[in-house]
Design a protein around this motif. Structure first.
Motif, PDB file in Angstrom:
ATOM      1  N   ARG A   1       0.816  -1.207   0.000  1.00 29.39           N
ATOM      2  CA  ARG A   1       0.000   0.000   0.000  1.00 29.39           C
ATOM      3  C   ARG A   1       0.854   1.263   0.000  1.00 29.39           C
ATOM      4  N   ALA A   2       0.217   2.395  -0.315  1.00 29.06           N
ATOM      5  CA  ALA A   2       0.881   3.694  -0.288  1.00 29.06           C
ATOM      6  C   ALA A   2       0.941   4.228   1.142  1.00 29.06           C
ATOM      7  N   TYR A   3       2.023   4.930   1.462  1.00 27.41           N
ATOM      8  CA  TYR A   3       2.205   5.581   2.761  1.00 27.41           C
ATOM      9  C   TYR A   3       2.589   7.039   2.510  1.00 27.41           C
ATOM     10  N   LEU A   4       1.658   7.950   2.738  1.00 24.27           N
ATOM     11  CA  LEU A   4       1.945   9.365   2.538  1.00 24.27           C
ATOM     12  C   LEU A   4       2.397  10.009   3.841  1.00 24.27           C
ATOM     13  N   TYR A   5       3.357  10.915   3.721  1.00 22.16           N
ATOM     14  CA  TYR A   5       3.843  11.669   4.862  1.00 22.16           C
ATOM     15  C   TYR A   5       4.293  13.036   4.374  1.00 22.16           C
ATOM     16  N   PHE A   6       4.488  13.966   5.327  1.00 22.87           N
ATOM     17  CA  PHE A   6       4.870  15.326   4.987  1.00 22.87           C
ATOM     18  C   PHE A   6       6.374  15.510   5.160  1.00 22.87           C
ATOM     19  N   GLY A   7       6.952  16.224   4.226  1.00 22.98           N
ATOM     20  CA  GLY A   7       8.372  16.522   4.302  1.00 22.98           C
ATOM     21  C   GLY A   7       8.657  17.726   5.185  1.00 22.98           C
ATOM     22  N   PRO A   8       9.884  18.232   5.187  1.00 24.59           N
ATOM     23  CA  PRO A   8      10.234  19.422   5.984  1.00 24.59           C
ATOM     24  C   PRO A   8       9.370  20.617   5.591  1.00 24.59           C
ATOM     25  N   ILE A   9       9.099  21.477   6.561  1.00 28.29           N
ATOM     26  CA  ILE A   9       8.243  22.631   6.304  1.00 28.29           C
ATOM     27  C   ILE A   9       9.074  23.914   6.350  1.00 28.29           C
ATOM     28  N   GLU A  10       8.644  24.865   5.568  1.00 23.23           N
ATOM     29  CA  GLU A  10       9.303  26.168   5.476  1.00 23.23           C
ATOM     30  C   GLU A  10       8.268  27.242   5.747  1.00 23.23           C
ATOM     31  N   LEU A  11       8.593  28.180   6.609  1.00 21.16           N
ATOM     32  CA  LEU A  11       7.654  29.216   7.039  1.00 21.16           C
ATOM     33  C   LEU A  11       7.858  30.485   6.220  1.00 21.16           C
ATOM     34  N   SER A  12       6.775  31.047   5.774  1.00 26.02           N
ATOM     35  CA  SER A  12       6.789  32.333   5.082  1.00 26.02           C
ATOM     36  C   SER A  12       5.817  33.273   5.773  1.00 26.02           C
ATOM     37  N   SER A  13       6.146  34.568   5.765  1.00 25.36           N
ATOM     38  CA  SER A  13       5.324  35.567   6.435  1.00 25.36           C
ATOM     39  C   SER A  13       5.049  36.720   5.485  1.00 25.36           C
ATOM     40  N   PHE A  14       3.786  37.149   5.456  1.00 27.96           N
ATOM     41  CA  PHE A  14       3.358  38.230   4.581  1.00 27.96           C
ATOM     42  C   PHE A  14       2.639  39.286   5.423  1.00 27.96           C
ATOM     43  N   ALA A  15       2.586  40.472   4.892  1.00 27.48           N
ATOM     44  CA  ALA A  15       1.838  41.534   5.558  1.00 27.48           C
ATOM     45  C   ALA A  15       0.351  41.177   5.585  1.00 27.48           C
ATOM     46  N   SER A  16      -0.295  41.499   6.694  1.00 28.13           N
ATOM     47  CA  SER A  16      -1.709  41.159   6.856  1.00 28.13           C
ATOM     48  C   SER A  16      -2.574  42.031   5.957  1.00 28.13           C
TER      49      SER A  16
ATOM     50  N   ASP B   1      -0.489  46.008  11.017  1.00 31.27           N
ATOM     51  CA  ASP B   1       0.690  45.472  11.681  1.00 31.27           C
ATOM     52  C   ASP B   1       0.560  43.984  12.023  1.00 31.27           C
ATOM     53  N   GLY B   2      -0.414  43.311  11.482  1.00 30.51           N
ATOM     54  CA  GLY B   2      -0.531  41.872  11.669  1.00 30.51           C
ATOM     55  C   GLY B   2       0.225  41.124  10.573  1.00 30.51           C
ATOM     56  N   ARG B   3       0.229  39.811  10.665  1.00 27.44           N
ATOM     57  CA  ARG B   3       0.963  39.009   9.695  1.00 27.44           C
ATOM     58  C   ARG B   3       0.099  37.845   9.205  1.00 27.44           C
ATOM     59  N   ARG B   4       0.343  37.466   7.988  1.00 21.39           N
ATOM     60  CA  ARG B   4      -0.297  36.282   7.402  1.00 21.39           C
ATOM     61  C   ARG B   4       0.806  35.267   7.136  1.00 21.39           C
ATOM     62  N   PHE B   5       0.616  34.033   7.658  1.00 22.64           N
ATOM     63  CA  PHE B   5       1.662  33.020   7.556  1.00 22.64           C
ATOM     64  C   PHE B   5       1.297  31.970   6.510  1.00 22.64           C
ATOM     65  N   GLU B   6       2.331  31.381   5.958  1.00 23.61           N
ATOM     66  CA  GLU B   6       2.179  30.309   4.982  1.00 23.61           C
ATOM     67  C   GLU B   6       3.262  29.260   5.254  1.00 23.61           C
ATOM     68  N   VAL B   7       2.889  27.998   5.128  1.00 19.72           N
ATOM     69  CA  VAL B   7       3.832  26.888   5.268  1.00 19.72           C
ATOM     70  C   VAL B   7       3.923  26.171   3.937  1.00 19.72           C
ATOM     71  N   ASN B   8       5.130  25.976   3.478  1.00 16.78           N
ATOM     72  CA  ASN B   8       5.369  25.209   2.257  1.00 16.78           C
ATOM     73  C   ASN B   8       6.042  23.893   2.630  1.00 16.78           C
ATOM     74  N   THR B   9       5.520  22.805   2.084  1.00 18.04           N
ATOM     75  CA  THR B   9       6.057  21.478   2.375  1.00 18.04           C
ATOM     76  C   THR B   9       5.829  20.593   1.155  1.00 18.04           C
ATOM     77  N   ALA B  10       5.964  19.310   1.315  1.00 19.91           N
ATOM     78  CA  ALA B  10       5.729  18.350   0.230  1.00 19.91           C
ATOM     79  C   ALA B  10       5.052  17.122   0.811  1.00 19.91           C
ATOM     80  N   VAL B  11       4.107  16.588   0.058  1.00 23.75           N
ATOM     81  CA  VAL B  11       3.463  15.315   0.402  1.00 23.75           C
ATOM     82  C   VAL B  11       4.238  14.219  -0.313  1.00 23.75           C
ATOM     83  N   LYS B  12       4.840  13.302   0.438  1.00 24.06           N
ATOM     84  CA  LYS B  12       5.701  12.268  -0.120  1.00 24.06           C
ATOM     85  C   LYS B  12       5.065  10.890   0.063  1.00 24.06           C
TER      86      LYS B  12
END
Length: 297
Positions: A136-151, A156-167
């Motif tokens: 069977r297939a086994y999916l898992y998440f790779g390392p995550i990288e954090l990004s921050s954008f202006a709200s 003065d708030g922030r909007r966050f984003e996480v980039n990763t990979a489904v492996k």
């Protein structure tokens, strides 16, 4: 078939053989009473003559009867009608005893056969499950990288984003894959209460199913469902709150079963300072596994 189940079947076969031998012995023992004499029989057509009292004279001269069978059934002719009736009654009683024990022998053999069948079915089920786990297939998440954008919601708030990979670490592709996630700022108590009652993050955007081939990966991104206010940013920097990034991927394996993999990371390093121009901040920061929302099925 496993060695344990082979041993069970061998034991069942031995018990069945013992029951058959015991039933046969009980039958012949019940037919011939101890006061009846048995004579050594002589093969048919041997040219020998027999005394008048010999049990051989009570038998028809039938070809093909071996010495063992002849010795078991050979008896003198009944001397009168009473003896003949007694023999018939004894034969009927012995057949009743034989039928009784044969009934229980059949019951026991049926139970043994049922047990053997259950053992075989269990072995087949275990083999099938083992093959499914191996393929069977086994999916898992790779390392995550954090990004921050202006709200775009609060000043003065922030909007966050996480980039990763489904492996996919399995041997077969994963089908109809859909991932979702969120990024939140919680105190440890708020996080425990939130994740203790929730197994799936909110769906953000439209789900787009995709396929992850065996040994392959697909890029995945998670956005915070609501921007983090300036006051929460201060608490994050002071260590009063933590940033949690969590998500889930739902997919189907090659056997048609729905599977899920959940993850939750908590930020261990200090939240990076925002750039003075308010641009995009991307940083590889230190994350650790949270003590909840990390499992798979």
């Amino acid at each position: 078939m496993s060695d344990g189940n082979r041993g069970v079947l061998a034991a069942f076969a031995g018990i069945a053989a013992l029951l058959v031998a015991t039933g046969a012995g009980a039958f012949y023992g019940s037919v011939y009473a101890p006061e009846k004499r048995h004579y050594q029989s002589v093969g048919p057509n041997s040219g020998q003559t027999y005394p008048a009292e010999s049990p051989r004279n009570g038998l028809a001269d039938v070809r093909g009867i071996d010495a063992l069978a002849e010795s078991l059934i050979a008896k003198p002719k009944p001397r009168n009608n009473d003896e003949r009736e007694q023999r018939e009654l004894a034969a009927q009683e012995s057949m009743a005893v034989f039928a009784y024990w044969m009934f229980w022998a059949v019951v026991i053999q049926t139970l043994l056969a049922g047990g053997a069948l259950l053992a075989i079915l269990k072995d087949l089920k275990q083999s099938r499950e083992s093959n499914e786990r191996a393929l069977r297939a086994y999916l898992y998440f790779g390392p995550i990288e954090l990004s921050s954008f202006a709200s775009r919601e609060t000043s003065d708030g922030r909007r966050f984003e996480v980039n990763t990979a489904v492996k996919n670490g399995g041997q077969t592709p994963a089908y109809e894959c859909v991932h979702m996630g969120n990024i939140v700022a919680f105190t440890p108590d708020e996080a425990e209460a939130h994740f203790g009652n929730q197994r799936e993050p909110p769906r953000i955007g439209m789900p787009t199913p995709y396929v992850v081939p065996n040994g392959g990966e697909v890029n995945a991104a998670f956005y915070s469902s609501s921007d983090v206010s300036e006051s929460d940013l201060i608490r994050l920097r002071d260590g009063l709150k933590r940033l949690y990034a969590y998500g889930i991927v739902v997919y189907h394996d090659i056997f048609g079963f729905e599977r899920r993999t959940r993850f939750c990371f908590q930020l261990e390093s200090a939240l990076p300072q925002e750039p003075p121009n308010g641009g995009v901040l991307t940083a590889n920061v230190l994350w650790s596994l949270a003590p909840f929302h990390n499992d798979a099925d």
